[in-house]
Each structure stands twice: as structure tokens, then as C-alpha cells.
Scaffold this motif. Structure first.
Motif, PDB file in Angstrom:
ATOM      1  N   ARG A   1      50.341  23.664  43.473  1.00 29.07           N
ATOM      2  CA  ARG A   1      49.857  22.912  42.316  1.00 29.07           C
ATOM      3  C   ARG A   1      48.354  23.128  42.114  1.00 29.07           C
ATOM      4  NH1 ARG A   1      53.118  21.648  38.259  1.00 29.07           N
ATOM      5  NH2 ARG A   1      55.162  21.018  39.058  1.00 29.07           N
ATOM      6  N   ARG A   2      47.597  23.178  43.187  1.00 30.36           N
ATOM      7  CA  ARG A   2      46.153  23.382  43.076  1.00 30.36           C
ATOM      8  C   ARG A   2      45.832  24.777  42.547  1.00 30.36           C
ATOM      9  NH1 ARG A   2      41.726  20.738  45.148  1.00 30.36           N
ATOM     10  NH2 ARG A   2      39.828  21.975  45.393  1.00 30.36           N
ATOM     11  N   ASP A   3      46.534  25.777  43.067  1.00 30.27           N
ATOM     12  CA  ASP A   3      46.304  27.141  42.596  1.00 30.27           C
ATOM     13  C   ASP A   3      46.764  27.303  41.150  1.00 30.27           C
ATOM     14  OD1 ASP A   3      45.189  27.931  44.982  1.00 30.27           O
ATOM     15  OD2 ASP A   3      47.063  28.717  45.811  1.00 30.27           O
ATOM     16  N   LEU A   4      47.859  26.643  40.793  1.00 29.67           N
ATOM     17  CA  LEU A   4      48.326  26.698  39.413  1.00 29.67           C
ATOM     18  C   LEU A   4      47.276  26.116  38.474  1.00 29.67           C
ATOM     19  CD1 LEU A   4      50.745  27.311  37.471  1.00 29.67           C
ATOM     20  CD2 LEU A   4      51.377  24.899  37.747  1.00 29.67           C
ATOM     21  N   ALA A   5      46.625  25.024  38.904  1.00 34.01           N
ATOM     22  CA  ALA A   5      45.615  24.382  38.066  1.00 34.01           C
ATOM     23  C   ALA A   5      44.369  25.248  37.906  1.00 34.01           C
ATOM     24  CB  ALA A   5      45.235  23.028  38.658  1.00 34.01           C
ATOM     25  N   ARG A   6      44.174  26.215  38.785  1.00 33.56           N
ATOM     26  CA  ARG A   6      43.065  27.159  38.623  1.00 33.56           C
ATOM     27  C   ARG A   6      43.402  28.264  37.638  1.00 33.56           C
ATOM     28  NH1 ARG A   6      41.610  27.721  45.089  1.00 33.56           N
ATOM     29  NH2 ARG A   6      40.447  25.750  45.284  1.00 33.56           N
ATOM     30  N   VAL A   7      44.672  28.385  37.330  1.00 31.81           N
ATOM     31  CA  VAL A   7      45.125  29.425  36.405  1.00 31.81           C
ATOM     32  C   VAL A   7      45.469  28.832  35.043  1.00 31.81           C
ATOM     33  CG1 VAL A   7      46.897  31.174  35.954  1.00 31.81           C
ATOM     34  CG2 VAL A   7      45.986  30.876  38.270  1.00 31.81           C
ATOM     35  N   VAL A   8      46.213  27.727  35.029  1.00 33.11           N
ATOM     36  CA  VAL A   8      46.785  27.178  33.799  1.00 33.11           C
ATOM     37  C   VAL A   8      46.206  25.795  33.502  1.00 33.11           C
ATOM     38  CG1 VAL A   8      48.903  26.453  32.642  1.00 33.11           C
ATOM     39  CG2 VAL A   8      48.928  28.458  34.156  1.00 33.11           C
ATOM     40  N   ALA A   9      45.749  25.601  32.268  1.00 36.39           N
ATOM     41  CA  ALA A   9      45.335  24.284  31.791  1.00 36.39           C
ATOM     42  C   ALA A   9      46.257  23.886  30.644  1.00 36.39           C
ATOM     43  CB  ALA A   9      43.889  24.300  31.322  1.00 36.39           C
ATOM     44  N   TYR A  10      46.692  22.638  30.671  1.00 33.30           N
ATOM     45  CA  TYR A  10      47.659  22.136  29.698  1.00 33.30           C
ATOM     46  C   TYR A  10      47.076  20.953  28.939  1.00 33.30           C
ATOM     47  CZ  TYR A  10      51.655  19.234  28.199  1.00 33.30           C
ATOM     48  OH  TYR A  10      52.512  18.434  27.497  1.00 33.30           O
TER      49      TYR A  10
ATOM     50  N   VAL B  36      41.184  18.213  25.106  1.00 31.40           N
ATOM     51  CA  VAL B  36      40.800  19.613  24.964  1.00 31.40           C
ATOM     52  C   VAL B  36      39.559  19.913  25.804  1.00 31.40           C
ATOM     53  CG1 VAL B  36      40.104  21.407  23.340  1.00 31.40           C
ATOM     54  CG2 VAL B  36      41.826  19.724  22.671  1.00 31.40           C
ATOM     55  N   ALA B  37      38.582  18.995  25.790  1.00 27.49           N
ATOM     56  CA  ALA B  37      37.375  19.175  26.591  1.00 27.49           C
ATOM     57  C   ALA B  37      37.710  19.252  28.078  1.00 27.49           C
ATOM     58  CB  ALA B  37      36.399  18.033  26.321  1.00 27.49           C
ATOM     59  N   ARG B  38      38.614  18.412  28.531  1.00 26.09           N
ATOM     60  CA  ARG B  38      39.026  18.441  29.939  1.00 26.09           C
ATOM     61  C   ARG B  38      39.623  19.793  30.306  1.00 26.09           C
ATOM     62  NH1 ARG B  38      43.568  14.255  31.781  1.00 26.09           N
ATOM     63  NH2 ARG B  38      44.875  15.798  30.723  1.00 26.09           N
ATOM     64  N   ALA B  39      40.451  20.340  29.409  1.00 23.69           N
ATOM     65  CA  ALA B  39      41.069  21.646  29.670  1.00 23.69           C
ATOM     66  C   ALA B  39      40.029  22.758  29.700  1.00 23.69           C
ATOM     67  CB  ALA B  39      42.136  21.930  28.616  1.00 23.69           C
ATOM     68  N   LEU B  40      39.052  22.713  28.797  1.00 16.14           N
ATOM     69  CA  LEU B  40      38.021  23.743  28.787  1.00 16.14           C
ATOM     70  C   LEU B  40      37.156  23.669  30.033  1.00 16.14           C
ATOM     71  CD1 LEU B  40      36.839  23.789  25.065  1.00 16.14           C
ATOM     72  CD2 LEU B  40      38.561  25.202  26.191  1.00 16.14           C
ATOM     73  N   ALA B  41      36.857  22.445  30.495  1.00 19.15           N
ATOM     74  CA  ALA B  41      36.077  22.292  31.730  1.00 19.15           C
ATOM     75  C   ALA B  41      36.815  22.863  32.935  1.00 19.15           C
ATOM     76  CB  ALA B  41      35.760  20.810  31.957  1.00 19.15           C
ATOM     77  N   GLN B  42      38.112  22.965  32.838  1.00 21.37           N
ATOM     78  CA  GLN B  42      38.942  23.484  33.926  1.00 21.37           C
ATOM     79  C   GLN B  42      38.760  24.980  34.133  1.00 21.37           C
ATOM     80  OE1 GLN B  42      42.848  21.789  33.625  1.00 21.37           O
ATOM     81  NE2 GLN B  42      43.778  23.305  35.000  1.00 21.37           N
ATOM     82  N   GLU B  43      38.202  25.667  33.151  1.00 24.80           N
ATOM     83  CA  GLU B  43      38.002  27.123  33.190  1.00 24.80           C
ATOM     84  C   GLU B  43      39.305  27.868  33.502  1.00 24.80           C
ATOM     85  OE1 GLU B  43      33.753  28.585  34.433  1.00 24.80           O
ATOM     86  OE2 GLU B  43      34.496  27.249  35.989  1.00 24.80           O
ATOM     87  N   PRO B  44      40.325  27.678  32.692  1.00 29.65           N
ATOM     88  CA  PRO B  44      41.611  28.300  32.982  1.00 29.65           C
ATOM     89  C   PRO B  44      41.639  29.767  32.579  1.00 29.65           C
ATOM     90  CG  PRO B  44      41.742  27.142  30.908  1.00 29.65           C
ATOM     91  CD  PRO B  44      40.359  26.883  31.451  1.00 29.65           C
ATOM     92  N   GLN B  45      42.622  30.463  33.106  1.00 28.26           N
ATOM     93  CA  GLN B  45      42.914  31.824  32.656  1.00 28.26           C
ATOM     94  C   GLN B  45      44.014  31.800  31.593  1.00 28.26           C
ATOM     95  OE1 GLN B  45      43.073  34.783  36.017  1.00 28.26           O
ATOM     96  NE2 GLN B  45      42.859  32.938  37.257  1.00 28.26           N
ATOM     97  N   VAL B  46      44.820  30.736  31.620  1.00 27.81           N
ATOM     98  CA  VAL B  46      45.855  30.505  30.619  1.00 27.81           C
ATOM     99  C   VAL B  46      45.644  29.096  30.071  1.00 27.81           C
ATOM    100  CG1 VAL B  46      48.331  30.296  30.159  1.00 27.81           C
ATOM    101  CG2 VAL B  46      47.502  32.019  31.778  1.00 27.81           C
ATOM    102  N   LEU B  47      45.501  28.979  28.749  1.00 25.94           N
ATOM    103  CA  LEU B  47      45.275  27.680  28.109  1.00 25.94           C
ATOM    104  C   LEU B  47      46.458  27.362  27.211  1.00 25.94           C
ATOM    105  CD1 LEU B  47      43.465  25.263  27.424  1.00 25.94           C
ATOM    106  CD2 LEU B  47      42.344  26.694  25.686  1.00 25.94           C
TER     107      LEU B  47
END
Length: 283
Positions: free
Chosen positions: A71-80, A147-158
Motif C-alpha cells: 500500500r505504501r509503495d502503491l501510494a508513491r506511484v498512484v494518487a486517487y 486535488v491539492a492533496r493528490a498533487l502534493a503526493q507527487e504521483p507517477q499516475v494521477l
């Protein structure tokens, strides 16, 4: 690098929601999911986010199956970004946005984390609301926090599930422009479900029309949009035109000739009185 969705099927009980969906979203591209309510757009986004478990098919980022990630690694890749936020909790806007940084820090946020939060707040026009409790925000303001929370996450997939549904026109355009800019400049593979075909044509690099859980057509808007396709998907006749290089869709709205509106006859009235100051302006 790309997000690859292959032969994806999802069912809720005996009801099939997605049936053999194949899509590829390249890094740096924005894909718009189009289709009527119940066509499977939100389910597709939730399945990529691993909120919904597929019945069959594969989901891969750069060849790596998403279901193999923690779950932690997924959150580094994907933001929802969901359609709505729970506004019952008392976190401030800034505290809510920093939650997007949790995959990147340990016990507490660092200076770099807060810098990413401040940037996201600025991008979404939330700086003046940073210290306000989320519970006091309007629905549109709360949507921008997500949306701001997702952008702060620095995802590779948004993944954005109808991010403009609660926003006024100004913030609809701003949010979609920002999503396109983030995708292009930061190399993020971005998927957005959206109802406005004209907004999709202007901001999305590709679109996919879903109907009955299947992809009927996919590609660049200017190549995919067609009057027959839109009528088949939405059951509405449309005219197409090109403005400023973008395809525009105009619904054919015709009056129902089987019914006749009854307009009551108003009693004769004298001319309305106009305030003196308004009369001067009018003259």
C-alpha cells in the motif's frame, strides 16, 4: 513508461460493470474517460487505484503489476482523487493536504514536504484557506483540497474521478488546465473521468468512450469524436464544429411538439418605476 490496462473485467455480484477493457496511458499524457452515468468510468478509476478488485485482467505501470505493490509503495506511484471528501473531520486545509505526503516521510513531515504542500495550495488557489477547517468549506472548495492533496503526493499516475463536478466554470477550467500541465511537464500518466465533452476535447490528449462497461472508441478527440458515436453513447443527436483548433459538440435540442406550454395571461400593468439613479445610468 505507461499505465497498461489489459482485458480488465469487474463485477459487483452478478452484475458486470467492466467487460474486457483495454487502455494504455503514456507518461505525460492525459486520458479522459467519457460516457453516461453507469458506464463504468468511476469503477475503472477505482480499480486502478486498487479500491475495487477486478474479476480478471491486469494493471501495470512500466511493466510492474500494481497488485504486487504494498500500500505504501502503491501510494508513491498512484494518487486517487474521489468525487467527494468527508468534511466531518476538523483538520485544516493545510493539514489535509499534507496527508498526501505520508508515503514520503517517516514520523513527521520535513521541510521539503511542507514546500510541496504550499506549492499545491498555490496551484489550486487555496492559500487564503490554508488554516480553515475543511468542515467549513463549500463542496467546490473541498474538491480542490482533494486535488491539492493528490498533487502534493507527487504521483507517477494521477486518477481524478469527476474532479470538476462540484466546481464553478472558472475552477473547472483551472483544474483541467492544471491536470494537463502536470501531466505534460512532470511526466505523469493522468486519467480523468469527465462529463463535459467540450472540456475533454480541449484539455485531454486522448479520450475513451465507455458504454455498458466496454470501450467503444479511443484516441485523440479530433479523430474520435463523431456525431454517430455521441448519439450511440448518449442517445442525443449532436452537431460538431471546430473552434480554435478543438472539436466542439453542440446538442441538437428540439422542443417536444406533443405538448404545448400554457402561458397564463398577466393582468395589464403600468410601466415599472425606475429608481432615479438607475434612470440616469440608463440614459
Amino acid at each position: 513508461m505507461s499505465l497498461e490496462i489489459r482485458d480488465l473485467s469487474v463485477a459487483y455480484g452478478r452484475r458486470t460493470i467492466l467487460d474486457g477493457v483495454d487502455l494504455v496511458v503514456e507518461r505525460g499524457r492525459l486520458l479522459g474517460l467519457l460516457g453516461p452515468n453507469g458506464s463504468g468510468k468511476s469503477t475503472l478509476i477505482k480499480t486502478v487505484a486498487r479500491i475495487v478488485k477486478p474479476r480478471s485482467g491486469t494493471l501495470e505501470w512500466d511493466g510492474l503489476p500494481l497488485d504486487r505493490l504494498s500500500r505504501r509503495d502503491l501510494a508513491r506511484v498512484v494518487a486517487y482523487v474521489p468525487q467527494a471528501i468527508d468534511q466531518s473531520f476538523s483538520l485544516s486545509v493545510r493539514e489535509a493536504v499534507v496527508l498526501g505526503r505520508t508515503p514520503h516521510f517517516g514520523a513527521r513531515p520535513r521541510r521539503r514536504d511542507w514546500a510541496k504542500v504550499d506549492l499545491a495550495l498555490e496551484q489550486l488557489g487555496l492559500v487564503e484557506l490554508a488554516d480553515r477547517p475543511v468542515s467549513e468549506l463549500s463542496g467546490g472548495q473541498a474538491q480542490r483540497v482533494l486535488v491539492a492533496r493528490a498533487l502534493a503526493q507527487e504521483p507517477q499516475v494521477l486518477l481524478l474521478d469527476e474532479p470538476t463536478s462540484a466546481l464553478d466554470l472558472r475552477y473547472q477550467l483551472q483544474t483541467l488546465h492544471l491536470a494537463h500541465t502536470i501531466a505534460a511537464e512532470q511526466g505523469v500518466a493522468t486519467v480523468v473521468s469527465i462529463h463535459d465533452l467540450n472540456h475533454a476535447a480541449r484539455f485531454c490528449d486522448e479520450v475513451a468512450f465507455l458504454s455498458g462497461g466496454r470501450v467503444l472508441a479511443a484516441g485523440e478527440p479530433g479523430e474520435v469524436y463523431g456525431a454517430d458515436l455521441v448519439r450511440d453513447v448518449y442517445g442525443v443527436g449532436v452537431d460538431l464544429s471546430v473552434y480554435d483548433g478543438f472539436t466542439e459538440v453542440h446538442p441538437q435540442v428540439k422542443p417536444d411538439r406533443t405538448t404545448r406550454a400554457v402561458v397564463p395571461q398577466a393582468a395589464p400593468q403600468t410601466a415599472p418605476q425606475v429608481a432615479p439613479e438607475l434612470a440616469k445610468v440608463a440614459s
